[in-house]
Motif scaffolding. Structure first.
Motif, PDB file in Angstrom:
ATOM      1  N   TRP A 163       2.946   1.365 -18.555  1.00 37.29           N
ATOM      2  CA  TRP A 163       3.341   0.714 -17.564  1.00 37.29           C
ATOM      3  C   TRP A 163       3.130   1.529 -16.101  1.00 37.29           C
ATOM      4  O   TRP A 163       2.697   1.174 -15.042  1.00 37.29           O
ATOM      5  CB  TRP A 163       4.905   0.123 -17.574  1.00 37.29           C
ATOM      6  CG  TRP A 163       5.407  -0.511 -16.559  1.00 37.29           C
ATOM      7  CD1 TRP A 163       4.776  -1.031 -15.082  1.00 37.29           C
ATOM      8  CD2 TRP A 163       6.588  -1.113 -16.553  1.00 37.29           C
ATOM      9  NE1 TRP A 163       5.686  -1.773 -14.734  1.00 37.29           N
ATOM     10  CE2 TRP A 163       6.746  -2.115 -15.409  1.00 37.29           C
ATOM     11  CE3 TRP A 163       7.536  -1.460 -17.728  1.00 37.29           C
ATOM     12  CZ2 TRP A 163       7.927  -2.985 -15.184  1.00 37.29           C
ATOM     13  CZ3 TRP A 163       8.569  -2.080 -17.345  1.00 37.29           C
ATOM     14  CH2 TRP A 163       8.808  -2.858 -16.158  1.00 37.29           C
ATOM     15  N   GLN A 164       3.933   2.837 -16.329  1.00 37.58           N
ATOM     16  CA  GLN A 164       4.090   3.545 -15.183  1.00 37.58           C
ATOM     17  C   GLN A 164       2.761   4.178 -14.808  1.00 37.58           C
ATOM     18  O   GLN A 164       2.387   4.386 -13.583  1.00 37.58           O
ATOM     19  CB  GLN A 164       5.016   4.990 -15.508  1.00 37.58           C
ATOM     20  CG  GLN A 164       5.354   5.910 -14.238  1.00 37.58           C
ATOM     21  CD  GLN A 164       5.974   5.094 -13.432  1.00 37.58           C
ATOM     22  OE1 GLN A 164       7.069   4.416 -13.509  1.00 37.58           O
ATOM     23  NE2 GLN A 164       5.549   5.433 -12.339  1.00 37.58           N
ATOM     24  N   GLY A 165       1.719   4.569 -15.709  1.00 35.76           N
ATOM     25  CA  GLY A 165       0.286   4.879 -15.521  1.00 35.76           C
ATOM     26  C   GLY A 165      -0.448   4.020 -14.804  1.00 35.76           C
ATOM     27  O   GLY A 165      -1.128   4.554 -13.787  1.00 35.76           O
ATOM     28  N   ALA A 166      -0.086   2.703 -15.130  1.00 36.58           N
ATOM     29  CA  ALA A 166      -0.637   1.689 -14.249  1.00 36.58           C
ATOM     30  C   ALA A 166      -0.409   1.779 -12.861  1.00 36.58           C
ATOM     31  O   ALA A 166      -1.091   1.352 -11.842  1.00 36.58           O
ATOM     32  CB  ALA A 166      -0.723   0.227 -15.058  1.00 36.58           C
ATOM     33  N   ILE A 167       1.080   1.764 -12.652  1.00 34.85           N
ATOM     34  CA  ILE A 167       1.464   2.013 -11.157  1.00 34.85           C
ATOM     35  C   ILE A 167       0.852   2.934 -10.475  1.00 34.85           C
ATOM     36  O   ILE A 167       0.282   2.819  -9.581  1.00 34.85           O
ATOM     37  CB  ILE A 167       2.864   2.037 -11.304  1.00 34.85           C
ATOM     38  CG1 ILE A 167       3.720   0.965 -11.958  1.00 34.85           C
ATOM     39  CG2 ILE A 167       3.721   2.314  -9.971  1.00 34.85           C
ATOM     40  CD1 ILE A 167       3.448  -0.165 -11.090  1.00 34.85           C
ATOM     41  N   LEU A 168       0.866   4.314 -11.035  1.00 37.04           N
ATOM     42  CA  LEU A 168       0.257   5.553 -10.595  1.00 37.04           C
ATOM     43  C   LEU A 168      -1.456   5.351 -10.122  1.00 37.04           C
ATOM     44  O   LEU A 168      -1.670   5.709  -9.031  1.00 37.04           O
ATOM     45  CB  LEU A 168       0.619   6.741 -11.378  1.00 37.04           C
ATOM     46  CG  LEU A 168       2.344   7.112 -11.620  1.00 37.04           C
ATOM     47  CD1 LEU A 168       2.166   8.252 -12.559  1.00 37.04           C
ATOM     48  CD2 LEU A 168       2.673   7.453 -10.067  1.00 37.04           C
ATOM     49  N   LEU A 169      -2.017   4.910 -11.133  1.00 41.36           N
ATOM     50  CA  LEU A 169      -3.391   4.715 -10.842  1.00 41.36           C
ATOM     51  C   LEU A 169      -3.834   3.532  -9.905  1.00 41.36           C
ATOM     52  O   LEU A 169      -4.935   3.818  -9.518  1.00 41.36           O
ATOM     53  CB  LEU A 169      -3.964   4.654 -12.281  1.00 41.36           C
ATOM     54  CG  LEU A 169      -3.963   5.872 -13.273  1.00 41.36           C
ATOM     55  CD1 LEU A 169      -4.374   5.660 -14.610  1.00 41.36           C
ATOM     56  CD2 LEU A 169      -4.675   7.157 -12.614  1.00 41.36           C
ATOM     57  N   GLY A 170      -3.164   2.404 -10.078  1.00 45.41           N
ATOM     58  CA  GLY A 170      -3.500   1.243  -9.424  1.00 45.41           C
ATOM     59  C   GLY A 170      -2.947   1.320  -8.057  1.00 45.41           C
ATOM     60  O   GLY A 170      -3.903   0.730  -7.273  1.00 45.41           O
ATOM     61  N   GLY A 171      -2.129   2.101  -7.742  1.00 50.08           N
ATOM     62  CA  GLY A 171      -1.521   1.982  -6.270  1.00 50.08           C
ATOM     63  C   GLY A 171      -1.167   0.727  -5.615  1.00 50.08           C
ATOM     64  O   GLY A 171      -1.272   0.629  -4.232  1.00 50.08           O
ATOM     65  N   TRP A 172      -0.719  -0.138  -6.641  1.00 45.56           N
ATOM     66  CA  TRP A 172      -0.392  -1.274  -6.162  1.00 45.56           C
ATOM     67  C   TRP A 172       1.152  -1.294  -5.296  1.00 45.56           C
ATOM     68  O   TRP A 172       2.181  -0.384  -5.771  1.00 45.56           O
ATOM     69  CB  TRP A 172       0.053  -2.454  -7.110  1.00 45.56           C
ATOM     70  CG  TRP A 172      -1.304  -2.942  -7.873  1.00 45.56           C
ATOM     71  CD1 TRP A 172      -2.300  -3.496  -7.143  1.00 45.56           C
ATOM     72  CD2 TRP A 172      -1.842  -2.514  -9.050  1.00 45.56           C
ATOM     73  NE1 TRP A 172      -3.476  -3.717  -7.994  1.00 45.56           N
ATOM     74  CE2 TRP A 172      -2.862  -3.161  -9.128  1.00 45.56           C
ATOM     75  CE3 TRP A 172      -1.122  -2.048 -10.178  1.00 45.56           C
ATOM     76  CZ2 TRP A 172      -3.845  -3.120 -10.393  1.00 45.56           C
ATOM     77  CZ3 TRP A 172      -1.972  -1.756 -11.292  1.00 45.56           C
ATOM     78  CH2 TRP A 172      -3.307  -2.357 -11.387  1.00 45.56           C
ATOM     79  N   ASN A 173       1.522  -1.857  -4.529  1.00 38.49           N
ATOM     80  CA  ASN A 173       2.669  -2.175  -3.711  1.00 38.49           C
ATOM     81  C   ASN A 173       3.796  -2.692  -4.658  1.00 38.49           C
ATOM     82  O   ASN A 173       3.425  -3.697  -5.581  1.00 38.49           O
ATOM     83  CB  ASN A 173       2.757  -3.045  -2.479  1.00 38.49           C
ATOM     84  CG  ASN A 173       3.941  -2.966  -1.629  1.00 38.49           C
ATOM     85  OD1 ASN A 173       5.043  -2.955  -2.088  1.00 38.49           O
ATOM     86  ND2 ASN A 173       3.730  -2.789  -0.411  1.00 38.49           N
ATOM     87  N   GLU A 174       4.869  -1.774  -4.755  1.00 39.79           N
ATOM     88  CA  GLU A 174       5.944  -2.123  -5.693  1.00 39.79           C
ATOM     89  C   GLU A 174       6.502  -3.569  -5.285  1.00 39.79           C
ATOM     90  O   GLU A 174       7.258  -4.111  -6.416  1.00 39.79           O
ATOM     91  CB  GLU A 174       7.010  -1.254  -5.724  1.00 39.79           C
ATOM     92  CG  GLU A 174       6.449  -0.036  -6.433  1.00 39.79           C
ATOM     93  CD  GLU A 174       7.731   0.781  -7.009  1.00 39.79           C
ATOM     94  OE1 GLU A 174       8.666   0.374  -7.472  1.00 39.79           O
ATOM     95  OE2 GLU A 174       7.518   2.200  -7.265  1.00 39.79           O
ATOM     96  N   SER A 175       6.221  -4.008  -4.367  1.00 39.39           N
ATOM     97  CA  SER A 175       6.961  -5.326  -4.201  1.00 39.39           C
ATOM     98  C   SER A 175       5.981  -6.609  -4.910  1.00 39.39           C
ATOM     99  O   SER A 175       6.652  -7.488  -4.931  1.00 39.39           O
ATOM    100  CB  SER A 175       6.902  -5.986  -2.395  1.00 39.39           C
ATOM    101  OG  SER A 175       5.550  -5.701  -2.000  1.00 39.39           O
ATOM    102  N   LEU A 176       5.067  -6.041  -5.152  1.00 41.53           N
ATOM    103  CA  LEU A 176       4.065  -6.902  -5.680  1.00 41.53           C
ATOM    104  C   LEU A 176       4.054  -6.779  -7.528  1.00 41.53           C
ATOM    105  O   LEU A 176       3.929  -7.838  -8.044  1.00 41.53           O
ATOM    106  CB  LEU A 176       2.541  -6.928  -5.345  1.00 41.53           C
ATOM    107  CG  LEU A 176       2.314  -7.448  -3.807  1.00 41.53           C
ATOM    108  CD1 LEU A 176       0.915  -6.997  -3.554  1.00 41.53           C
ATOM    109  CD2 LEU A 176       2.757  -8.657  -3.638  1.00 41.53           C
ATOM    110  N   PHE A 177       3.832  -5.453  -7.776  1.00 38.26           N
ATOM    111  CA  PHE A 177       4.051  -4.919  -9.139  1.00 38.26           C
ATOM    112  C   PHE A 177       5.001  -4.039  -9.275  1.00 38.26           C
ATOM    113  O   PHE A 177       4.768  -2.747  -8.921  1.00 38.26           O
ATOM    114  CB  PHE A 177       2.617  -4.744  -9.713  1.00 38.26           C
ATOM    115  CG  PHE A 177       2.416  -4.135 -11.082  1.00 38.26           C
ATOM    116  CD1 PHE A 177       3.068  -5.190 -12.152  1.00 38.26           C
ATOM    117  CD2 PHE A 177       1.977  -3.159 -11.576  1.00 38.26           C
ATOM    118  CE1 PHE A 177       2.758  -4.830 -13.559  1.00 38.26           C
ATOM    119  CE2 PHE A 177       2.047  -2.740 -12.719  1.00 38.26           C
ATOM    120  CZ  PHE A 177       2.520  -3.555 -13.713  1.00 38.26           C
ATOM    121  N   PRO A 178       6.272  -4.210  -9.805  1.00 36.07           N
ATOM    122  CA  PRO A 178       7.282  -3.394  -9.749  1.00 36.07           C
ATOM    123  C   PRO A 178       7.248  -2.073 -11.025  1.00 36.07           C
ATOM    124  O   PRO A 178       6.644  -2.442 -11.886  1.00 36.07           O
ATOM    125  CB  PRO A 178       8.661  -4.084  -9.855  1.00 36.07           C
ATOM    126  CG  PRO A 178       7.930  -5.181 -10.714  1.00 36.07           C
ATOM    127  CD  PRO A 178       6.715  -5.592 -10.466  1.00 36.07           C
TER     128      PRO A 178
END
Length: 260
Positions: free
Chosen positions: A23-38
């Motif tokens: 999950w955290q890896g997807a956040i770091l690699l994807g670069g999505w805004n946390e308001s869309l993908f927390p």
């Protein structure tokens, strides 16, 4: 028993750690805004906000209450009807085509008619849960009765056991392990459709919480609700397994996988 429980906890902990890393890896690699993908941390904040004002607790209680009513009534009625229809095979031969036509239809497909008959609010969710759990239990019960080992019936005949004691004291304990498989399947299906039912017309519950979080653009609360649904689903399945184990002990049924 304790070793099995400890091993299961290890597996759950390992799975949880893997999910958090991915999950955290997807956040770091994807670069999505946390308001869309927390992120996990943002989701913890969503949990905190929901718990602070009691919203999550109230929605969990409402969902579990609806599920308990709809699922329990469905299982009891489906088992009772399945015992009768399986025993009176000629009657089942007439009703089986109807059941096979209705079984594949998603409970949500009936929603316009459910709302027409039962209105908006509590009842539609209960009816959807009932329908979702009904056919897996009914069909597994009927099939188990039809294919029961004739030895059980010969024993009942030797002891002059008649109806309704025959179905309740001999047939039901003999086929219960197969019915239990249908109950587990029905549990997962009904829990999924509980959320779908609460998204339409209900003013509380986890399904309503998902819709409310989405409408308010609170992805952290949305993710918190999704995780809660998954954890409660696992807890309910574990609870049913414990009840099943207790019934096995009461009826003296040998469980598969036991060494005793």
């Amino acid at each position: 028993m304790h070793l099995k429980s400890f091993t299961r906890l290890q597996h759950i902990g390992g799975a949880l750690l893997l999910v958090l890393v991915l999950w955290q890896g997807a956040i770091l690699l994807g670069g999505w805004n946390e308001s869309l993908f927390p992120s996990p941390a943002r989701t913890v904040q969503g949990f905190s906000d929901l718990l602070a004002d009691g919203t999550l607790q109230r929605d969990i209680v409402d969902s579990l209450r609806r599920f308990a009513i709809g699922f329990t009534s469905s299982v009891v009625i489906a088992m009772a009807l399945g015992l009768v229809l399986g025993w009176y095979r000629h009657l089942w031969d007439y009703l089986n085509p109807i059941a096979q036509v209705l079984r594949p239809v998603s409970p949500t497909a009936w929603l316009p008619f459910i709302v027409l008959f039962f209105g908006i609010g509590e009842l539609p969710a209960l009816v959807i849960i009932f329908i979702a759990a009904f056919f897996p239990v009914l069909l597994s019960t009927v099939s188990a009765v039809i294919t029961i080992d004739p030895v059980y019936l010969k024993v009942a005949q030797n002891f002059s056991i008649r109806q309704p004691q025959l179905l309740m004291r001999i047939v039901l304990p003999a086929i219960f392990p197969r019915i239990a498989n249908g109950i587990h399947l029905a549990l997962g299906t009904a829990w999924v459709f509980l959320v779908a039912g609460e998204m339409v017309g209900a003013q509380s519950g986890l399904g309503f919480l998902i819709m409310d979080a989405r409408n308010n653009l609170r992805a952290d609360m949305l993710m918190a609700a999704i995780i809660t649904i998954g954890v409660l689903g696992l807890a309910l399945d574990t609870l049913v397994a414990l009840l099943e184990h207790r019934i096995y002990r009461i009826w003296g049924i040998h469980e598969r996988g036991d060494n005793a």
